[in-house]
Design a protein around this motif. Structure first.
Motif, mmCIF file in Angstrom:
data_model
loop_
_atom_site.group_PDB
_atom_site.id
_atom_site.type_symbol
_atom_site.label_atom_id
_atom_site.label_comp_id
_atom_site.label_asym_id
_atom_site.label_seq_id
_atom_site.Cartn_x
_atom_site.Cartn_y
_atom_site.Cartn_z
ATOM 1 N N ILE A 176 22.370 14.861 -1.993
ATOM 2 C CA ILE A 176 22.022 14.673 -0.584
ATOM 3 C C ILE A 176 20.526 14.395 -0.507
ATOM 4 O O ILE A 176 19.710 15.211 -0.943
ATOM 5 N N ALA A 177 20.155 13.250 0.047
ATOM 6 C CA ALA A 177 18.764 12.802 -0.011
ATOM 7 C C ALA A 177 17.930 13.168 1.213
ATOM 8 O O ALA A 177 16.704 13.139 1.156
ATOM 9 N N GLN A 179 27.096 14.997 6.699
ATOM 10 C CA GLN A 179 28.153 15.476 5.802
ATOM 11 C C GLN A 179 28.775 16.763 6.343
ATOM 12 O O GLN A 179 30.000 16.895 6.406
ATOM 13 N N ILE A 180 27.927 17.718 6.712
ATOM 14 C CA ILE A 180 28.422 19.023 7.151
ATOM 15 C C ILE A 180 29.216 18.917 8.459
ATOM 16 O O ILE A 180 30.272 19.542 8.629
ATOM 17 N N SER A 181 28.710 18.105 9.389
ATOM 18 C CA SER A 181 29.376 18.000 10.692
ATOM 19 C C SER A 181 30.735 17.316 10.606
ATOM 20 O O SER A 181 31.579 17.497 11.484
ATOM 21 N N SER A 182 30.949 16.542 9.551
ATOM 22 C CA SER A 182 32.215 15.814 9.411
ATOM 23 C C SER A 182 33.308 16.637 8.727
ATOM 24 O O SER A 182 34.454 16.211 8.666
ATOM 25 N N LEU A 183 32.961 17.828 8.232
ATOM 26 C CA LEU A 183 33.933 18.627 7.490
ATOM 27 C C LEU A 183 34.866 19.382 8.439
ATOM 28 O O LEU A 183 34.418 19.919 9.450
ATOM 29 N N VAL A 187 30.205 23.777 -0.845
ATOM 30 C CA VAL A 187 29.403 24.421 -1.885
ATOM 31 C C VAL A 187 28.053 23.712 -1.877
ATOM 32 O O VAL A 187 27.933 22.569 -2.312
ATOM 33 N N ILE A 188 27.027 24.375 -1.347
ATOM 34 C CA ILE A 188 25.720 23.762 -1.124
ATOM 35 C C ILE A 188 24.749 24.287 -2.178
ATOM 36 O O ILE A 188 24.438 25.479 -2.215
ATOM 37 N N TYR A 189 24.277 23.378 -3.020
ATOM 38 C CA TYR A 189 23.466 23.753 -4.191
ATOM 39 C C TYR A 189 22.021 23.297 -4.006
ATOM 40 O O TYR A 189 21.750 22.104 -3.902
ATOM 41 N N SER A 228 24.536 18.643 -3.496
ATOM 42 C CA SER A 228 23.344 18.974 -4.268
ATOM 43 C C SER A 228 22.095 18.536 -3.517
ATOM 44 O O SER A 228 21.968 17.365 -3.146
ATOM 45 N N LEU A 229 21.146 19.467 -3.299
ATOM 46 C CA LEU A 229 19.938 19.169 -2.529
ATOM 47 C C LEU A 229 18.692 19.608 -3.294
ATOM 48 O O LEU A 229 18.628 20.748 -3.783
ATOM 49 N N ASP A 230 17.704 18.715 -3.394
ATOM 50 C CA ASP A 230 16.385 19.066 -3.918
ATOM 51 C C ASP A 230 15.695 19.907 -2.833
ATOM 52 O O ASP A 230 15.407 19.407 -1.748
ATOM 53 N N ALA A 231 15.436 21.180 -3.129
ATOM 54 C CA ALA A 231 14.949 22.119 -2.109
ATOM 55 C C ALA A 231 13.661 21.665 -1.448
ATOM 56 O O ALA A 231 13.449 21.906 -0.259
#
Length: 302
Positions: free
Chosen positions: A11-12, A20-24, A31-33, A68-71
């Motif tokens: 996720i950029a 992404q989250i709102s469409s689920l 699973v948010i990493y 996957s997210l770069d914090a």
């Protein structure tokens, strides 16, 4: 042909994540990493989650997704989930966090996912837990001398002198300083003590480049705190190195007397819980009187 199993999706941006989250659907487990490229344990966790994702079938509508997210790159999302260390795995369903896991224990991660999403197909083996030895704290960072100019009167007149460490870089992000890791850590140890209160932010107080930096500047101004600042966007070595040096993956970062206080949320909590927090560094008791120490003394990037 599309894969029939889940994958770990990068996720950029904040907007990409929100989309992404709102469409689920409500029953879908996200699973948010959160990770950082400089953190060695994150390499292990990336392998663990990629392998685990492949054991779950892709479906429509989705029942399980792995993000996957770069914090640091999506700092707004990191602040929302209170990310203070990486790797961090957050399990969320129907907009609610149901569990969070830190570290690189593959069994613990798999168990948590199976608890909320059901068991995956058998036969897949995950990498073992990685043993990580925490590096000893920087000697110079732990030797910060007591502040000599504490108190409102002293801070009202505070400005870095000619011999003080610079509070902004003298070269741009397009250049390299050619520093070794030890040299960089030495420079960072000096930078965090360049002013009694130091703010490492995106942009400058007059032109902040992210919402959290803007809010931090506003909070310090409201409380009447005099501070030095460093624009991390102008020096990528400091930007990347400070995350490892401080073991804090996001910006802004606030230091007092060379010691890390934390980011915006921690700063807010400290002010809420302690009326005397940073009192010694306030210009006066009047609100909205704080700001950068001696702006003319701040060295602009080349």
């Amino acid at each position: 042909m599309a894969s029939n199993t889940c994958t770990l999706q990068p996720i950029a941006s904040e907007s990409d994540f929100n989309s992404q989250i709102s469409s689920l659907p409500a029953q879908c487990l996200a699973v948010i990493y959160f990770h950082a490229p400089w953190a060695e344990p994150c390499k292990q966790m990336s392998t663990i989650l990629s392998t685990l994702a492949s054991t779950y079938p892709a479906s429509s509508p989705p029942r399980t997704v792995f993000l996957s997210l770069d914090a640091e790159e999506v700092s707004e999302v990191s602040e929302t989930y209170d990310v203070t260390q990486v790797p961090l795995v957050v399990l969320q369903k129907d907009g609610q966090v149901v569990e969070s896991i830190t570290g690189t224990d593959a069994g613990k991660v798999r168990s948590a996912v199976e608890t909320h999403a059901g068991k995956a197909k058998s036969g897949e083996k995950l990498p073992p837990q990685q043993k990580v030895t925490k590096a000893a704290p920087s000697e110079s960072a732990g030797d910060a001398e007591p502040l000599q100019n504490g108190g409102a009167n002293g801070l009202a007149k505070y400005a870095p002198g000619a011999e003080d460490p610079k509070t902004a870089p003298q070269y741009s992000s397009g250049e390299t300083n050619g520093e070794s890791k030890d040299e960089l850590n030495t420079r960072l140890a000096e930078l965090v003590k360049a002013a009694p209160v130091m703010l490492f932010m995106k942009g400058t107080p007059s032109a902040p480049q992210c919402g959290f930096s803007r809010q931090t500047v506003s909070l310090l101004r409201e409380k009447g705190v005099r501070y030095g600042f460093f624009n991390i966007l102008a020096d990528d070595e400091v930007r990347q190195g400070l995350k490892e040096f401080s073991e804090w993956p996001t910006f802004p970062q606030v230091y007092v007397g060379g010691e890390l206080v934390g980011g915006l949320d921690i700063l807010k909590e400290e002010f809420e819980n302690d009326d005397d927090f940073l009192k010694d560094y306030m210009v006066s008791s009047q609100r909205n009187t704080g700001g950068p120490a001696a702006p003319e003394a701040q060295v602009a990037a080349a």
